[in-house]
Design an enzyme around this catalytic site. Sequence first.
Site, short mmCIF file in Angstrom:
data_model
loop_
_atom_site.label_atom_id
_atom_site.label_comp_id
_atom_site.label_asym_id
_atom_site.label_seq_id
_atom_site.Cartn_x
_atom_site.Cartn_y
_atom_site.Cartn_z
CG ASN A 9 -17.32 -0.78 -40.83
OD1 ASN A 9 -17.13 -0.13 -41.91
ND2 ASN A 9 -17.51 0.03 -39.70
CE LYS A 11 -14.78 0.67 -37.44
NZ LYS A 11 -14.38 0.72 -36.02
CD GLU A 98 -16.08 3.83 -35.84
OE1 GLU A 98 -15.07 3.53 -35.29
OE2 GLU A 98 -16.05 4.12 -37.06
#
Length: 253
Positions: A9, A11, A98
Amino acid sequence: MRNRIVAGNWKMNTTITDGVALCKDVLNLSANLPQNVTLVVAPPFTHISEISKALENTRIAVGTQNCAAWEKGAYTGEVSAAMIAACGAKYVIIGHSERREYFNESNETLLAKVNLALKHQLTPIFCCGEKLNERDENRHFNVVKEQIEEVLFRLNGELMQRIVIAYEPVWAIGTGRTATPEQAQEMHAHIRLLLSNHFGNSISQSISILYGGSCKPDNAQDIFSKPDVDGGLIGGASLVANDFIAIAKSFPE
């Protein structure tokens, strides 16, 4: 044998140029990786088409970090599951801590996303996990149980077999506290038991459950050695090709 998966990931990191270069480095380093390990990279939306082209006909699959909860329409700034699939992605991360925390995503929203992802032949990587106060108050098992019940238990068994689960101990991400391999196994076993009780043991044993709590080259081997841990959802370490591949090589023989 369940699929062994290491998913990165990224992000909100890298430009398209940097991302393509990172993928090429990962691809070069993956030559000696066992064939039973699936690699997934999940860059920002802006990168998907170019990275899908760069990784076409390779062993590395492309995913995204999110998708919209609607099929199409007047939802400014959103990206649909159909759009993602058309760009070449095969996986989509849904319910990351998140997203739950910063964007207030509810279980109803996550269920809509899971259903749309499945409709467009994407594999959801469904995230669940507890915060620090929930762990300290000994509510972690119930928190994860509720997250799974309110989303995944609303699928039938056939659809459930297309899901990958990622357990995120939110309290062990960026807090200075680290989940032990035993704590990871304890929660993974809890998740698998929940699935078994609802869907049956055969389905439960077929589903890959990934660990998503600050997994790095120096702790991956101990974590991946646990019987109910089938890989990792990797954050920062996935931005370093050598680290990402080192994690992917950490499964027991």
